[in-house]
Design a protein around this motif. Sequence first.
Motif, short mmCIF file in Angstrom:
data_model
loop_
_atom_site.label_atom_id
_atom_site.label_comp_id
_atom_site.label_asym_id
_atom_site.label_seq_id
_atom_site.Cartn_x
_atom_site.Cartn_y
_atom_site.Cartn_z
N VAL A 5 21.20 -7.90 -21.80
CA VAL A 5 20.31 -6.91 -21.17
C VAL A 5 19.66 -6.09 -22.29
CG1 VAL A 5 21.63 -6.71 -19.04
CG2 VAL A 5 22.12 -5.17 -20.92
N ILE A 6 18.54 -5.47 -21.97
CA ILE A 6 17.86 -4.59 -22.92
C ILE A 6 18.15 -3.14 -22.52
CG2 ILE A 6 15.64 -3.89 -23.90
CD1 ILE A 6 16.42 -6.69 -24.69
N ASP A 50 12.98 1.92 -29.77
CA ASP A 50 13.59 2.58 -28.62
C ASP A 50 14.40 1.64 -27.74
OD1 ASP A 50 12.33 4.91 -29.43
OD2 ASP A 50 10.56 4.53 -28.20
N ALA A 51 14.49 0.35 -28.13
CA ALA A 51 15.16 -0.63 -27.27
C ALA A 51 16.16 -1.45 -28.09
CB ALA A 51 14.14 -1.56 -26.61
N PHE A 52 17.28 -1.83 -27.46
CA PHE A 52 18.33 -2.60 -28.12
C PHE A 52 18.80 -3.72 -27.20
CE2 PHE A 52 18.40 1.77 -29.49
CZ PHE A 52 18.37 1.67 -30.87
N GLU A 53 18.98 -4.91 -27.77
CA GLU A 53 19.48 -6.04 -27.00
C GLU A 53 21.01 -6.01 -27.05
OE1 GLU A 53 18.51 -10.77 -26.99
OE2 GLU A 53 19.60 -9.98 -28.71
N VAL A 54 21.64 -5.98 -25.88
CA VAL A 54 23.10 -5.91 -25.78
C VAL A 54 23.58 -7.16 -25.06
CG1 VAL A 54 25.06 -4.59 -24.93
CG2 VAL A 54 23.03 -3.40 -25.73
N ARG A 55 24.50 -7.89 -25.71
CA ARG A 55 25.06 -9.11 -25.12
C ARG A 55 26.53 -8.88 -24.78
NH1 ARG A 55 22.70 -14.20 -28.71
NH2 ARG A 55 20.48 -13.81 -28.27
N GLY A 56 26.92 -9.35 -23.58
CA GLY A 56 28.29 -9.13 -23.14
C GLY A 56 28.85 -10.30 -22.34
N ARG A 57 30.14 -10.16 -21.99
CA ARG A 57 30.86 -11.23 -21.28
C ARG A 57 30.70 -11.08 -19.78
NH1 ARG A 57 32.00 -14.91 -19.80
NH2 ARG A 57 34.13 -14.94 -19.10
N GLY A 58 29.48 -11.20 -19.30
CA GLY A 58 29.27 -11.16 -17.86
C GLY A 58 28.83 -9.79 -17.36
#
Length: 288
Positions: A5-6, A50-58
């Motif tokens: 998600v961003i 102003d935006a960051f890409e965040v990756r996660g486990r679901g």
Amino acid sequence: PTLTVIFRINDGPLAGREGKYVTSRHLRDRLFRELQTNVALQVNPTDSPDAFEVRGRGELHLSILMETMRREGYEFTVSKPEPVLKEIDGQLHEPLERVFVEVPNEYSGNVILFFGQRKGELLSMVSTSDNMVKLEFLVPARGLIGFHSQLLTETKGHGVAYHTFAGYGPHRGPIVHRTTGSLVACEPGIATAYAILNIQERGTLFIEPGTEVYEGMIVGENSRGEDLDVNVAKKRHVTNMRSATAEITEKLDVPRRLSLEEALAFIAADELVEITPQAIRLRKKVLR
């Protein structure tokens, strides 16, 4: 990580009113501080400061982070969760999840249809002695967005589910998450009962009278497939004429309250979830 998600700062008209930490520096520091303890998380900068890409486990992993930050006083917006794609041998692959579901026998058909619509593949089906069925599916990770609340609805609260990462497989094609459009506020102001009474015939509303709205804010779900601009701040035309039936109050429908997970599952690609310590709002990326 299977979903991305961003996270971006809140640039809406109500920004800075409810949150304590609202700048991109606060957001960046908090996300990178989370990396020190949250081993499954990945944070990458984007073209925008102003935006960051965040990756996660679901979905659950990411929504727990959002809820924690919200309670700490952070204010931000997030985009629709997307799968982390890989190209293997020249072919696009996506993360797959192995899902185990245990439901009463009469609801098994609903569950199989539900996963079929989400490009799921039925691997096994075993009946137990107490009128229960154990089902095993292989489903794309993006097909599980909003899955838990819908499973409870489909099984009248009797469904039990568990899922685990199964690996990457060929991309399964588009999944239809939603066939309805959004009701979008076209005027800023305070929502009135008079306006909501006329609009609730068009769909399901997420707000109640007295809620402050702004242009581009999503105030409900349209019953048709396209987005519809509505004016929820419209006031009753006042005259000096009197009517015997004027004081008879019409019945307003109870607004639908979306949880954070339901909001993430509801939004389309051109929409955002605005998260503040006091509220969860839905909005268009381009407000005007």
